[in-house]
Design a protein around this motif. Structure first.
Motif, PDB file in Angstrom:
ATOM      1  N   SER A  38      17.334  79.956  79.657  1.00  0.00           N
ATOM      2  CA  SER A  38      18.436  80.494  78.860  1.00  0.00           C
ATOM      3  C   SER A  38      18.422  82.009  78.912  1.00  0.00           C
ATOM      4  O   SER A  38      17.393  82.626  79.196  1.00  0.00           O
ATOM      5  CB  SER A  38      18.321  80.027  77.409  1.00  0.00           C
ATOM      6  N   GLU A  39      19.576  82.583  78.610  1.00  0.00           N
ATOM      7  CA  GLU A  39      19.699  84.025  78.523  1.00  0.00           C
ATOM      8  C   GLU A  39      20.679  84.357  77.405  1.00  0.00           C
ATOM      9  O   GLU A  39      21.817  83.883  77.406  1.00  0.00           O
ATOM     10  CB  GLU A  39      20.202  84.610  79.841  1.00  0.00           C
ATOM     11  N   GLU A  53      23.693  81.736  77.619  1.00  0.00           N
ATOM     12  CA  GLU A  53      24.009  81.004  78.838  1.00  0.00           C
ATOM     13  C   GLU A  53      22.758  80.201  79.155  1.00  0.00           C
ATOM     14  O   GLU A  53      21.662  80.762  79.227  1.00  0.00           O
ATOM     15  CB  GLU A  53      24.313  81.970  79.976  1.00  0.00           C
ATOM     16  N   THR A  54      22.911  78.890  79.298  1.00  0.00           N
ATOM     17  CA  THR A  54      21.758  78.044  79.581  1.00  0.00           C
ATOM     18  C   THR A  54      21.976  77.298  80.891  1.00  0.00           C
ATOM     19  O   THR A  54      23.109  77.048  81.305  1.00  0.00           O
ATOM     20  CB  THR A  54      21.494  77.028  78.449  1.00  0.00           C
ATOM     21  N   HIS A  55      20.874  76.959  81.522  1.00  0.00           N
ATOM     22  CA  HIS A  55      20.894  76.184  82.763  1.00  0.00           C
ATOM     23  C   HIS A  55      19.850  75.096  82.631  1.00  0.00           C
ATOM     24  O   HIS A  55      18.702  75.370  82.267  1.00  0.00           O
ATOM     25  CB  HIS A  55      20.558  77.073  83.962  1.00  0.00           C
ATOM     26  N   ASP A  64      20.700  72.807  87.931  1.00  0.00           N
ATOM     27  CA  ASP A  64      21.181  74.105  87.474  1.00  0.00           C
ATOM     28  C   ASP A  64      22.536  73.976  86.780  1.00  0.00           C
ATOM     29  O   ASP A  64      23.440  74.763  87.012  1.00  0.00           O
ATOM     30  CB  ASP A  64      21.262  75.088  88.645  1.00  0.00           C
ATOM     31  N   HIS A  65      22.652  72.970  85.928  1.00  0.00           N
ATOM     32  CA  HIS A  65      23.899  72.747  85.203  1.00  0.00           C
ATOM     33  C   HIS A  65      24.030  73.807  84.109  1.00  0.00           C
ATOM     34  O   HIS A  65      23.148  73.962  83.283  1.00  0.00           O
ATOM     35  CB  HIS A  65      23.911  71.348  84.587  1.00  0.00           C
ATOM     36  N   GLU A  66      25.141  74.533  84.132  1.00  0.00           N
ATOM     37  CA  GLU A  66      25.345  75.638  83.192  1.00  0.00           C
ATOM     38  C   GLU A  66      26.106  75.182  81.955  1.00  0.00           C
ATOM     39  O   GLU A  66      27.044  74.399  82.038  1.00  0.00           O
ATOM     40  CB  GLU A  66      26.124  76.759  83.873  1.00  0.00           C
ATOM     41  N   ASN A  67      25.691  75.682  80.815  1.00  0.00           N
ATOM     42  CA  ASN A  67      26.397  75.510  79.551  1.00  0.00           C
ATOM     43  C   ASN A  67      26.455  76.855  78.843  1.00  0.00           C
ATOM     44  O   ASN A  67      25.585  77.705  79.031  1.00  0.00           O
ATOM     45  CB  ASN A  67      25.666  74.533  78.614  1.00  0.00           C
ATOM     46  N   THR A  68      27.455  76.999  78.007  1.00  0.00           N
ATOM     47  CA  THR A  68      27.512  78.125  77.091  1.00  0.00           C
ATOM     48  C   THR A  68      27.145  77.581  75.723  1.00  0.00           C
ATOM     49  O   THR A  68      27.802  76.664  75.219  1.00  0.00           O
ATOM     50  CB  THR A  68      28.916  78.754  77.063  1.00  0.00           C
ATOM     51  N   ASP A  86      30.232  72.648  78.175  1.00  0.00           N
ATOM     52  CA  ASP A  86      30.203  72.416  79.605  1.00  0.00           C
ATOM     53  C   ASP A  86      31.407  73.120  80.232  1.00  0.00           C
ATOM     54  O   ASP A  86      32.516  73.009  79.709  1.00  0.00           O
ATOM     55  CB  ASP A  86      30.278  70.905  79.846  1.00  0.00           C
TER      56      ASP A  86
END
Length: 154
Positions: A38-39, A53-55, A64-68, A86
């Motif tokens: 996460s960042e 922002e998470t992966h 490497d699925h990204e979520n906010t 998503d």
């Protein structure tokens, strides 16, 4: 078969200690069954409205699925919640309620997961109980173990 499911664990630490670890999204990788990072976006203290922002890994979506992730509740020692959005559409809310119990803390995580589209949606009645639900409970059990590694307060 989308829907809301609650997962539980008893952690032998105070609600304040549990909350401190749980609300640190950058540490969620320490109890994730799969790869997770996460960042935090922006500066300032963590609280309602903080965005990450998470992966991570999702079935059929890769490693490497990204979520906010947006924090929606931040009540130290009591409640921590966030929405994971998503990029393809669904928002998955997670709500953790912490309750003092037997010298420790009962952690209840409630999630609402929509049924996916396409082939995954067709297979969801099998995928959810066999893969997703046990992985989420395993993450909560791993959280319990990590929290109990910390020295007890007081």
């Amino acid at each position: 078969m989308g829907g809301t499911t609650t997962y539980t664990a008893h952690v032998d630490r105070s609600p304040e200690q549990v909350f401190a670890l749980l609300s640190d999204i950058d540490r969620h990788s320490e109890w994730s069954v799969k790869t997770f990072r996460s960042e935090k976006r922006g500066d300032g203290p963590v609280g309602v409205g903080t965005v990450y922002e998470t992966h991570g890994w999702l079935p059929g979506q890769g490693k490497d699925h990204e979520n906010t992730v947006t924090i929606t509740a931040f009540e130290p020692g009591k409640r921590f919640a966030f929405d994971a959005k998503d990029p393809r559409g669904p928002v998955i809310p997670s709500d953790y309620v912490l309750t003092p119990e037997g010298g420790g803390t009962r952690v209840e995580r409630t999630m609402t997961m929509p049924k996916p589209d396409g082939f995954q949606g067709v297979m969801w009645p099998v995928i959810f109980p066999m893969l997703v639900k046990p992985a989420i409970q395993k993450n909560l059990n791993m959280f319990k173990a990590k929290a109990e590694e910390q020295p007890a307060a007081g």
